[in-house]
Structure formats: C-alpha cells, structure tokens
Write a protein that holds these residues in place. Structure first.
Motif, PDB file in Angstrom:
ATOM      1  N   ALA A  21       9.438   2.282  -0.177  1.00  0.00           N
ATOM      2  CA  ALA A  21       9.773   0.856  -0.250  1.00  0.00           C
ATOM      3  C   ALA A  21      11.035   0.543   0.545  1.00  0.00           C
ATOM      4  CB  ALA A  21       9.939   0.433  -1.706  1.00  0.00           C
ATOM      5  N   VAL A  22      12.047   1.377   0.423  1.00  0.00           N
ATOM      6  CA  VAL A  22      13.281   1.152   1.178  1.00  0.00           C
ATOM      7  C   VAL A  22      13.015   1.246   2.675  1.00  0.00           C
ATOM      8  CG1 VAL A  22      15.555   2.141   1.675  1.00  0.00           C
ATOM      9  CG2 VAL A  22      14.826   1.832  -0.683  1.00  0.00           C
ATOM     10  N   PHE A  23      12.214   2.224   3.097  1.00  0.00           N
ATOM     11  CA  PHE A  23      11.868   2.371   4.510  1.00  0.00           C
ATOM     12  C   PHE A  23      11.194   1.111   5.045  1.00  0.00           C
ATOM     13  CE2 PHE A  23       8.352   3.366   7.447  1.00  0.00           C
ATOM     14  CZ  PHE A  23       9.094   3.740   8.559  1.00  0.00           C
ATOM     15  N   VAL A  24      10.178   0.620   4.327  1.00  0.00           N
ATOM     16  CA  VAL A  24       9.429  -0.542   4.801  1.00  0.00           C
ATOM     17  C   VAL A  24      10.318  -1.778   4.827  1.00  0.00           C
ATOM     18  CG1 VAL A  24       7.514  -2.098   4.260  1.00  0.00           C
ATOM     19  CG2 VAL A  24       7.182   0.361   4.131  1.00  0.00           C
ATOM     20  N   ILE A  25      11.115  -1.977   3.796  1.00  0.00           N
ATOM     21  CA  ILE A  25      11.969  -3.162   3.736  1.00  0.00           C
ATOM     22  C   ILE A  25      13.021  -3.130   4.836  1.00  0.00           C
ATOM     23  CG2 ILE A  25      13.713  -4.319   2.333  1.00  0.00           C
ATOM     24  CD1 ILE A  25      11.943  -3.582  -0.103  1.00  0.00           C
ATOM     25  N   PRO A  54       0.550  -6.959   0.899  1.00  0.00           N
ATOM     26  CA  PRO A  54       0.082  -7.094  -0.490  1.00  0.00           C
ATOM     27  C   PRO A  54      -1.337  -6.586  -0.717  1.00  0.00           C
ATOM     28  CG  PRO A  54       1.171  -9.102   0.205  1.00  0.00           C
ATOM     29  CD  PRO A  54       1.037  -8.240   1.417  1.00  0.00           C
ATOM     30  N   PHE A  55      -2.230  -6.795   0.265  1.00  0.00           N
ATOM     31  CA  PHE A  55      -3.585  -6.258   0.137  1.00  0.00           C
ATOM     32  C   PHE A  55      -3.570  -4.739   0.097  1.00  0.00           C
ATOM     33  CE2 PHE A  55      -5.854 -10.147   2.077  1.00  0.00           C
ATOM     34  CZ  PHE A  55      -6.062 -10.684   0.818  1.00  0.00           C
ATOM     35  N   GLY A  56      -2.717  -4.121   0.888  1.00  0.00           N
ATOM     36  CA  GLY A  56      -2.586  -2.669   0.862  1.00  0.00           C
ATOM     37  C   GLY A  56      -2.149  -2.173  -0.503  1.00  0.00           C
ATOM     38  N   MET A  57      -1.225  -2.894  -1.122  1.00  0.00           N
ATOM     39  CA  MET A  57      -0.770  -2.490  -2.459  1.00  0.00           C
ATOM     40  C   MET A  57      -1.883  -2.639  -3.493  1.00  0.00           C
ATOM     41  SD  MET A  57       3.095  -3.961  -2.489  1.00  0.00           S
ATOM     42  CE  MET A  57       3.490  -3.246  -4.078  1.00  0.00           C
ATOM     43  N   THR A  78      -0.867   7.979 -11.275  1.00  0.00           N
ATOM     44  CA  THR A  78      -1.565   7.309 -10.182  1.00  0.00           C
ATOM     45  C   THR A  78      -1.105   5.867 -10.025  1.00  0.00           C
ATOM     46  OG1 THR A  78      -3.414   6.718 -11.628  1.00  0.00           O
ATOM     47  CG2 THR A  78      -3.621   8.735 -10.344  1.00  0.00           C
ATOM     48  N   ILE A  79      -0.703   5.210 -11.113  1.00  0.00           N
ATOM     49  CA  ILE A  79      -0.185   3.853 -10.998  1.00  0.00           C
ATOM     50  C   ILE A  79       1.136   3.849 -10.238  1.00  0.00           C
ATOM     51  CG2 ILE A  79       0.814   1.962 -12.348  1.00  0.00           C
ATOM     52  CD1 ILE A  79      -1.446   2.310 -14.317  1.00  0.00           C
ATOM     53  N   ALA A  80       1.890   4.915 -10.334  1.00  0.00           N
ATOM     54  CA  ALA A  80       3.134   5.008  -9.563  1.00  0.00           C
ATOM     55  C   ALA A  80       2.845   5.286  -8.091  1.00  0.00           C
ATOM     56  CB  ALA A  80       4.026   6.092 -10.145  1.00  0.00           C
ATOM     57  N   TRP A  81       1.905   6.171  -7.808  1.00  0.00           N
ATOM     58  CA  TRP A  81       1.639   6.575  -6.430  1.00  0.00           C
ATOM     59  C   TRP A  81       0.801   5.560  -5.650  1.00  0.00           C
ATOM     60  CZ3 TRP A  81       4.037  10.324  -3.968  1.00  0.00           C
ATOM     61  CH2 TRP A  81       4.595  11.370  -4.688  1.00  0.00           C
ATOM     62  N   GLY A  82      -0.198   4.973  -6.274  1.00  0.00           N
ATOM     63  CA  GLY A  82      -1.160   4.121  -5.575  1.00  0.00           C
ATOM     64  C   GLY A  82      -0.566   2.936  -4.842  1.00  0.00           C
ATOM     65  N   PRO A  83       0.141   2.048  -5.528  1.00  0.00           N
ATOM     66  CA  PRO A  83       0.713   0.898  -4.815  1.00  0.00           C
ATOM     67  C   PRO A  83       1.767   1.295  -3.785  1.00  0.00           C
ATOM     68  CG  PRO A  83       0.597   0.449  -7.149  1.00  0.00           C
ATOM     69  CD  PRO A  83       0.255   1.892  -6.966  1.00  0.00           C
ATOM     70  N   GLY A  84       2.491   2.363  -4.032  1.00  0.00           N
ATOM     71  CA  GLY A  84       3.489   2.802  -3.057  1.00  0.00           C
ATOM     72  C   GLY A  84       2.865   3.265  -1.765  1.00  0.00           C
ATOM     73  N   PHE A  87       1.436   0.296  -0.065  1.00  0.00           N
ATOM     74  CA  PHE A  87       2.510  -0.459   0.583  1.00  0.00           C
ATOM     75  C   PHE A  87       2.776   0.092   1.981  1.00  0.00           C
ATOM     76  CE2 PHE A  87       7.212  -1.578   0.653  1.00  0.00           C
ATOM     77  CZ  PHE A  87       7.024  -2.947   0.704  1.00  0.00           C
ATOM     78  N   LEU A  88       2.827   1.415   2.082  1.00  0.00           N
ATOM     79  CA  LEU A  88       3.056   2.057   3.374  1.00  0.00           C
ATOM     80  C   LEU A  88       1.883   1.828   4.326  1.00  0.00           C
ATOM     81  CD1 LEU A  88       5.012   3.875   4.975  1.00  0.00           C
ATOM     82  CD2 LEU A  88       3.749   5.831   4.074  1.00  0.00           C
TER      83      LEU A  88
END
Length: 105
Positions: A21-25, A54-57, A78-84, A87-88
């Motif tokens: 998230a920090v990288f993308v932002i 947002p669609f990727g997340m 998986t809820i922690a890994w999936g949206p992250g 996001f990438l």
C-alpha cells in the motif's frame, strides 16, 4: 519460541500488505506531482481507468475468499492477502491502461 512464531505469522501479512500500500500510494503521489497521471479523452475510458485499482482490490478479495473455501488456508489470512495483492495488480493494470493509446472510431 512458539509465541514468537505466532506473532510473526499474524503480523507478516499486515507488514507485507502495508508495504504494498505504501509503495502504490507513494508512486501515485509521485506521478501526481510530476503531472503524469493517466488521462483519457473519453469519459467512459477515464472512469474505467480510475476504477482499476478498486476493482483489483474487490477481485483480490473474492479470489481470497474462494481460495479459503476450497483450501485449508484460514479466512482471516486470505482476507489480509487478497485485497493487498489485488491493490498491487490494480495499480499495474492502471499503469498499463494509462499508457495505452485510445482508438477513436
């Protein structure tokens, strides 16, 4: 020793996804300051471009839930890994689509 392993297992997804998230932002902030954010001429193409992250997340979340249903991986992990990861991938799709030329018909 077992406590340290449990703490590492719990905090590792948060640290890695936080790093993503920090990288993308920071990359988006850098592109904004340079004035090189993706711009499309048609309104529908711009809406698609703006909604890729947002669609990727959302897709990452859905894949993560399905993965946890059909495998032995825990739902919370998986809820922690999936949206992250989504996001990438959404950011990469944003980068690719923003460089793509529009076809005027």
């Amino acid at each position: 020793m077992d406590l340290a392993l449990d703490i590492a297992r719990i905090s590792l997804p948060v640290v890695i996804v936080g790093g993503i998230a920090v990288f993308v932002i920071l990359r988006m902030k850098h592109k904004y300051k340079k004035g090189t954010l993706g711009k499309k001429t048609s309104k529908s193409a711009q809406i698609l471009l703006d909604s890729l992250i947002p669609f990727g997340m959302m897709i990452g979340f859905a894949v993560a839930v399905l993965l946890s249903i059909f495998s032995s991986i825990s739902l919370l992990s998986t809820i922690a890994w999936g949206p992250g990861i989504g996001f990438l991938f959404g950011y990469f799709a944003y980068e690719i689509y923003s460089k793509k030329e529009e076809i005027h018909s």
